[in-house]
Design an enzyme around this catalytic site. Structure first.
Site, short mmCIF file in Angstrom:
data_model
loop_
_atom_site.label_atom_id
_atom_site.label_comp_id
_atom_site.label_asym_id
_atom_site.label_seq_id
_atom_site.Cartn_x
_atom_site.Cartn_y
_atom_site.Cartn_z
N GLY B 53 0.81 -1.21 0.00
CA GLY B 53 0.00 0.00 0.00
C GLY B 53 0.85 1.26 0.00
O GLY B 53 2.01 1.24 0.41
N SER B 54 0.28 2.35 -0.46
CA SER B 54 0.96 3.64 -0.38
C SER B 54 0.87 4.19 1.04
O SER B 54 0.16 3.65 1.88
CB SER B 54 0.31 4.62 -1.37
OG SER B 54 0.51 4.16 -2.68
N GLY B 55 1.60 5.26 1.29
CA GLY B 55 1.57 5.88 2.60
C GLY B 55 2.73 5.48 3.49
O GLY B 55 2.83 5.93 4.62
N HIS B 56 3.61 4.61 2.97
CA HIS B 56 4.76 4.15 3.75
C HIS B 56 6.07 4.71 3.20
O HIS B 56 7.14 4.15 3.43
CB HIS B 56 4.83 2.63 3.75
CG HIS B 56 3.63 1.96 4.31
ND1 HIS B 56 3.24 2.12 5.62
CD2 HIS B 56 2.70 1.15 3.74
CE1 HIS B 56 2.14 1.42 5.84
NE2 HIS B 56 1.78 0.83 4.72
N ASP B 109 -2.40 -8.44 0.29
CA ASP B 109 -1.19 -8.71 -0.48
C ASP B 109 -1.05 -10.21 -0.75
O ASP B 109 -0.72 -10.63 -1.86
CB ASP B 109 0.04 -8.18 0.27
CG ASP B 109 -0.02 -6.68 0.46
OD1 ASP B 109 0.24 -5.95 -0.50
OD2 ASP B 109 -0.34 -6.23 1.58
N HIS B 218 -0.15 0.40 9.98
CA HIS B 218 -1.39 1.05 9.56
C HIS B 218 -2.21 1.45 10.77
O HIS B 218 -3.41 1.66 10.67
CB HIS B 218 -2.20 0.11 8.67
CG HIS B 218 -1.41 -0.55 7.60
ND1 HIS B 218 -0.78 -1.76 7.78
CD2 HIS B 218 -1.10 -0.13 6.36
CE1 HIS B 218 -0.13 -2.08 6.66
NE2 HIS B 218 -0.30 -1.10 5.79
#
Lengths: 330, 330
Positions: B53-56, B109, B218
């Site tokens: 996921g994005s945001g990392h 994932d 998250h």
């Protein structure tokens, strides 16, 4: 205050200890607890020194390394290093060929560098200085001497450090570092305040839904407090004063440094960059190299600073030279 | 929400555009808008892929480069890439010697990698996987298969990427990447929540004066919500479960990765490291290499994650090998 510290009054000394322990391949102690020097091989060359307040990590300590700075003095959070600290940095960096002290235009730094330089001269160390004045928001173009130094300092260290590494004389290192920072125009935009650990509360305020264009690296007032725009309009607001600050020809080459101010996700910096690139494209300006990330921060401030560096072949060669440090390795 | 974005629903696509424009020396487009591949020279070797996921940021795109990943698939913020995206990453990384897909243990994932792998096999692409399960707080040692993958993934990419770069076979790359992440124990501590742009508000809460030990990347619940301690005690709280997770002998060598979660000043990470080093010293554990900075974040979360990697000569050589990417250059 949600922070990872011990005694708020000892944050800087505790952090310096951490830097040294984490990266002994980069950092060695000096006679002064707030001065570190490069721990790598000692090479016969001009010494490069900088210094400034803490809270801007990875600046300033993160720029000690190969092809960058040889010794760095740091102060309390957002405060100048002492004259004694600058003096010790000069001693640590001096290998008999003189020292280039490359720092930013703040009252405390100016005063303490001046004092330290006088003391160094009494010890036979030749210190020459370049003072960064790249923040276009801090004074108009005809009063450049009043401008603050911000992230353009990094370009000055990179170019000066590369010049010293390739064996240039002190005069030449100074000429090139001056040329590098003279080629920089920078501007910041703040979306939130930041909290100095020893104070425990935000040191100024930006209301939700607002942004401050031209904000300084310590929260100094900018040129406009405006409603928070989208990234596209923010890029225009930042590029406007930068493009107006000097002449760019069609085909001019630049480097772009887009630094987060601490709490801004790197995803958003890249997103913002895409709109900065649009503005530069529209002017026919070619981007030779980018630096996107947290290069010069203000604790946990939300926001970004943009630096555009107008390049020629001389600056390009020095900017492209290899370097190794905590903050920049290429 | 004080953020540098355009339409909150297009943040990921807008950011991908920015990454490509900012670093054409690293990133090239593929057939899928959320998959980028390394733009450098194509070498005949095993392909290394990750995704998440994005945001990392800088994970995952920041680890595309020399000696690291060849192609990366990303999803929405905090959401798995699609199976199509993983498949396109497999295609982009495949040079006929197979693909090592090195990713973290999350339901989405797992499902999408499995589907993508089936589709890739129909195209004749041999895909083998390693699933990171390094978060000691997410399940006890006897239920390792339930553990989440966190910053230990970076060690897995580094080791797997270095193995592929030196020409190892797919089986050998998989063995070494598995060995690398099996050697990792990680734990996070959260001091604040973070805000997903499309939601516009914090996705959970941590009260001022409190911290959450074992928090996931998250915001998954940790093992304890406790009063915020000083950095020294925080280091003990983080090292305890890590040191209990495996046997360290006197003289054991480790690498330490201490990543900020987004909004934590790098000064504080170094400060925290100094106390982590104290704990390791007390056990007679030798630190071979450190990575201190923002390597794997959670948007604008305040906090840090600690990964300790138990090394042997095989892992040391691969960890020390050169690499070049946005997130890690050595």
């Amino acid at each position: 205050m949600q922070r990872i510290i011990n005694d708020p009054d000892n944050v800087v000394d505790d952090a310096v200890k951490g830097y040294r322990r984490a990266s002994p391949d980069l950092y060695a102690a000096t006679e002064h607890p707030r001065v570190l020097k490069f721990s790598g091989e000692t090479v016969d060359k001009v010494g490069v020194v900088t210094g400034g307040g803490s809270g801007h990590e990875p600046a300033f300590l993160g720029y000690i390394g190969e092809g960058l700075c040889d010794a760095v003095a740091i102060g309390e959070v957002f405060s100048s290093p002492t004259a004694d600290a600058f003096l010790e940095a000069f001693r640590a960096a001096n290998r008999g060929q003189g020292v280039a002290c490359l720092y930013g235009n703040y009252a405390g730094d100016n005063m303490n560098v001046k004092l330290a330089r006088q003391m160094a001269e009494m010890e036979g160390i030749d210190v020459q200085t370049v003072v960064a004045r790249d923040d276009v928001a801090s004074a108009p173009a005809d009063q450049r001497d009043k401008r603050r130094g911000v992230a353009g300092e990094i370009i000055m260290w990179k170019v000066g450090g590369a010049a010293a590494a390739r064996g240039e004389s002190l005069d030449e290192v100074i000429r090139l570092a001056q040329k590098a920072v003279d080629a920089c125009s920078s501007i910041g935009v703040g979306l939130s305040s930041c909290t100095i650990p020893a104070n425990g509360k935000p040191n100024f305020s930006i209301d939700p839904g607002m942004m401050e264009l031209g904000i300084g690296h310590h929260g100094e007032p900018g040129i406009e407090v405006a409603p928070l725009t989208d990234a596209d309009a923010m890029a225009s607001a930042m590029c406007g004063p930068i493009l107006a600050d000097r002449t760019f020809e069609n085909g001019s080459e630049v480097a772009v440094l887009l630094s987060g101010l601490g709490a801004t996700p790197v995803m958003e910096l890249n997103l913002l960059y895409s709109h900065v690139a649009d503005r530069l494209d529209a002017e026919g300006i070619k981007v030779h190299r980018t630096y996107i990330g947290n290069y010069f921060t203000s604790l946990d401030m939300m926001g970004a600073s943009l630096t555009v560096v107008k390049l020629d072949d001389e600056l390009k060669a020095l900017l492209d030279a290899p370097c190794r440090s905590l903050a920049m390795t290429q």
